[in-house]
Design an enzyme around this catalytic site. Structure first.
Site, PDB file in Angstrom:
ATOM      1  N   SER A 115     -39.813 -16.421 -56.319  1.00 37.74           N
ATOM      2  CA  SER A 115     -39.960 -17.856 -56.112  1.00 37.74           C
ATOM      3  C   SER A 115     -38.574 -18.474 -56.232  1.00 37.74           C
ATOM      4  CB  SER A 115     -40.900 -18.445 -57.149  1.00 37.74           C
ATOM      5  OG  SER A 115     -42.189 -17.909 -56.999  1.00 37.74           O
ATOM      6  N   GLY A 133     -40.513 -15.376 -60.249  1.00 36.88           N
ATOM      7  CA  GLY A 133     -39.148 -15.547 -60.723  1.00 36.88           C
ATOM      8  C   GLY A 133     -38.173 -15.221 -59.611  1.00 36.88           C
ATOM      9  N   LEU A 134     -36.936 -15.150 -59.989  1.00 35.09           N
ATOM     10  CA  LEU A 134     -35.879 -14.853 -59.024  1.00 35.09           C
ATOM     11  C   LEU A 134     -35.795 -13.353 -58.764  1.00 35.09           C
ATOM     12  CD1 LEU A 134     -33.157 -17.266 -60.438  1.00 35.09           C
ATOM     13  CD2 LEU A 134     -34.565 -17.608 -58.407  1.00 35.09           C
ATOM     14  N   SER A 135     -35.051 -12.970 -57.746  1.00 29.44           N
ATOM     15  CA  SER A 135     -34.831 -11.568 -57.423  1.00 29.44           C
ATOM     16  C   SER A 135     -34.198 -10.854 -58.615  1.00 29.44           C
ATOM     17  CB  SER A 135     -33.913 -11.462 -56.201  1.00 29.44           C
ATOM     18  OG  SER A 135     -33.668 -10.123 -55.878  1.00 29.44           O
ATOM     19  N   GLY A 136     -34.711  -9.679 -58.933  1.00 33.22           N
ATOM     20  CA  GLY A 136     -34.146  -8.891 -60.030  1.00 33.22           C
ATOM     21  C   GLY A 136     -34.593  -9.315 -61.413  1.00 33.22           C
ATOM     22  N   ALA A 137     -35.568 -10.213 -61.495  1.00 36.03           N
ATOM     23  CA  ALA A 137     -36.006 -10.724 -62.801  1.00 36.03           C
ATOM     24  C   ALA A 137     -36.909  -9.750 -63.556  1.00 36.03           C
ATOM     25  CB  ALA A 137     -36.721 -12.064 -62.625  1.00 36.03           C
ATOM     26  N   GLY A 138     -37.415  -8.708 -62.874  1.00 39.52           N
ATOM     27  CA  GLY A 138     -38.250  -7.719 -63.546  1.00 39.52           C
ATOM     28  C   GLY A 138     -39.733  -7.812 -63.224  1.00 39.52           C
ATOM     29  N   LYS A 139     -40.082  -8.532 -62.187  1.00 33.99           N
ATOM     30  CA  LYS A 139     -41.493  -8.705 -61.824  1.00 33.99           C
ATOM     31  C   LYS A 139     -42.155  -7.364 -61.493  1.00 33.99           C
ATOM     32  CE  LYS A 139     -40.064 -11.382 -58.588  1.00 33.99           C
ATOM     33  NZ  LYS A 139     -38.652 -11.288 -58.945  1.00 33.99           N
ATOM     34  N   THR A 140     -41.542  -6.589 -60.618  1.00 34.23           N
ATOM     35  CA  THR A 140     -42.085  -5.282 -60.242  1.00 34.23           C
ATOM     36  C   THR A 140     -42.061  -4.344 -61.439  1.00 34.23           C
ATOM     37  OG1 THR A 140     -41.424  -5.557 -57.941  1.00 34.23           O
ATOM     38  CG2 THR A 140     -41.799  -3.297 -58.693  1.00 34.23           C
TER      39      THR A 140
END
Length: 104
Positions: free
Chosen positions: A97, A23-30
């Protein structure tokens, strides 16, 4: 679909699998990947987390943020993830991404 045998905690016959969070930066992946790995580890699974920020600091610090460098970054990470999966590790990958085609 992952079979029950594949994800049996403490099973020496555990098969590897990659879980790819994108996803985009800040989307919550980490934010999602950390407790996911902790939970799987507490259940006895062999788990490794590959996080974009950490990978950029250690494995791909020679790359910038052009499309070509971003593509090479993901190519390298995919190689590492494939090796881990081959060796029966559940591999949780969390990577930006920025291009719609990659997210789809």
């Amino acid at each position: 679909m992952v079979s029950e045998k594949t994800l049996s905690p403490g099973n020496n016959n555990q098969e590897g699998v990659a879980i790819w969070l994108t996803g985009l930066s800040g989307a919550g992946k980490t934010t999602i990947s950390i407790p996911l790995c902790e939970q799987l580890e507490s259940m006895g699974y062999r788990v490794q987390r590959l996080d974009g920020d950490v990978v950029r600091q250690k494995l791909t610090k020679d790359l910038g943020f052009s499309k070509e460098d971003r593509d090479l970054n993901i190519e390298r990470v995919t190689f590492v993830a494939e090796r881990l999966v081959k060796h029966a590790v559940i591999t949780v990958c969390a990577f930006i991404s920025p291009y719609r085609a990659e997210r789809e």
